[in-house]
Design a protein around this motif. Structure first.
Motif, PDB file in Angstrom:
ATOM      1  N   LYS A  16       3.943   7.559  -5.636  1.00 43.70           N
ATOM      2  CA  LYS A  16       3.839   8.753  -6.480  1.00 43.70           C
ATOM      3  C   LYS A  16       4.409   9.954  -5.726  1.00 43.70           C
ATOM      4  O   LYS A  16       5.231  10.696  -6.253  1.00 43.70           O
ATOM      5  CB  LYS A  16       2.393   9.007  -6.873  1.00 43.70           C
ATOM      6  N   ASP A  26       0.797  -1.232   0.000  1.00 36.11           N
ATOM      7  CA  ASP A  26       0.000   0.000   0.000  1.00 36.11           C
ATOM      8  C   ASP A  26       0.829   1.281   0.000  1.00 36.11           C
ATOM      9  O   ASP A  26       0.269   2.365   0.160  1.00 36.11           O
ATOM     10  CB  ASP A  26      -0.933   0.009   1.221  1.00 36.11           C
ATOM     11  N   ARG A  31       8.089   2.693  -9.791  1.00 34.61           N
ATOM     12  CA  ARG A  31       7.608   3.875 -10.509  1.00 34.61           C
ATOM     13  C   ARG A  31       7.694   3.661 -12.020  1.00 34.61           C
ATOM     14  O   ARG A  31       6.781   4.046 -12.761  1.00 34.61           O
ATOM     15  CB  ARG A  31       8.407   5.114 -10.115  1.00 34.61           C
ATOM     16  N   ASP A  41       2.328   4.484  -1.143  1.00 32.97           N
ATOM     17  CA  ASP A  41       2.116   5.427  -2.239  1.00 32.97           C
ATOM     18  C   ASP A  41       3.482   5.913  -2.703  1.00 32.97           C
ATOM     19  O   ASP A  41       4.169   6.628  -1.979  1.00 32.97           O
ATOM     20  CB  ASP A  41       1.264   6.602  -1.764  1.00 32.97           C
ATOM     21  N   ASP A  66       8.396  13.366  -4.837  1.00 35.77           N
ATOM     22  CA  ASP A  66       7.333  13.443  -5.840  1.00 35.77           C
ATOM     23  C   ASP A  66       7.939  13.026  -7.177  1.00 35.77           C
ATOM     24  O   ASP A  66       8.828  13.697  -7.701  1.00 35.77           O
ATOM     25  CB  ASP A  66       6.787  14.869  -5.910  1.00 35.77           C
TER      26      ASP A  66
END
Length: 166
Positions: free
Chosen positions: A85, A81, A149, A83, A124
């Protein structure tokens, strides 16, 4: 991301001395500021090369290690889970996070060269390396996040932005 005073500014002898120094065990140095500066320069140069790579080659075709498939599978099994991004630094650096990352990272000792060396990781993925968008992480954390990614299409924004300017 451009560098005007990277390792090339050291000249051949200086770069050779830096390479020799960086190959010695960490306990040989203590807290030597010059060594920390060399490590920072090495991490910056790695970041610069990687960003230029994902800017000029479609990231879905990149292979960062011989073990990309295994790293990606284990990373997503362990951090299902997470993240990637926009990374939350606490999920990499807090005491709880370090306990969770440690077994993942250590299983690559002897399998991934320099698996525990420090490197820069973008928080980011749509942005370049900047002071506010970078965190110091281990090389295997960098590989795990950046392989994910690339495979999940999150670095496509960097490639597309550079391609549209050409």
């Amino acid at each position: 991301m451009t560098s005007s005073n990277g390792l090339s500014s050291l000249g051949p002898e200086g770069a050779s001395a830096a390479a020799r120094a960086l190959s010695l065990p960490a306990e040989s140095y203590g807290n030597d500021e010059r060594l920390e500066a060399m490590w920072a320069m090495k991490a910056y140069n790695h970041a610069e090369v990687y960003f230029n790579l994902i800017s000029s080659v479609d990231p879905k075709f990149l292979k960062l290690t011989k073990m990309d498939d295994e790293i990606y599978t284990k990373f997503r099994e362990t951090f299902r889970d997470l993240d990637i991004k926009v990374l939350d630094p606490e999920l990499l650096k807090s005491a709880e996070a370090k306990e969770r990352w440690r077994p993942f990272c250590n299983c690559y000792e002897g399998l991934v060269e320099d698996f525990n060396f420090g490197t820069l990781l973008r928080l980011d993925c749509r942005e370049d390396y900047t002071q506010d968008n970078s965190i110091f992480a281990t090389r295997i954390q960098f590989f795990a996040v950046e392989i994910a990614r690339n495979r999940e299409g999150l670095n496509d924004a960097v490639f597309s932005a550079k391609s549209s300017k050409s």
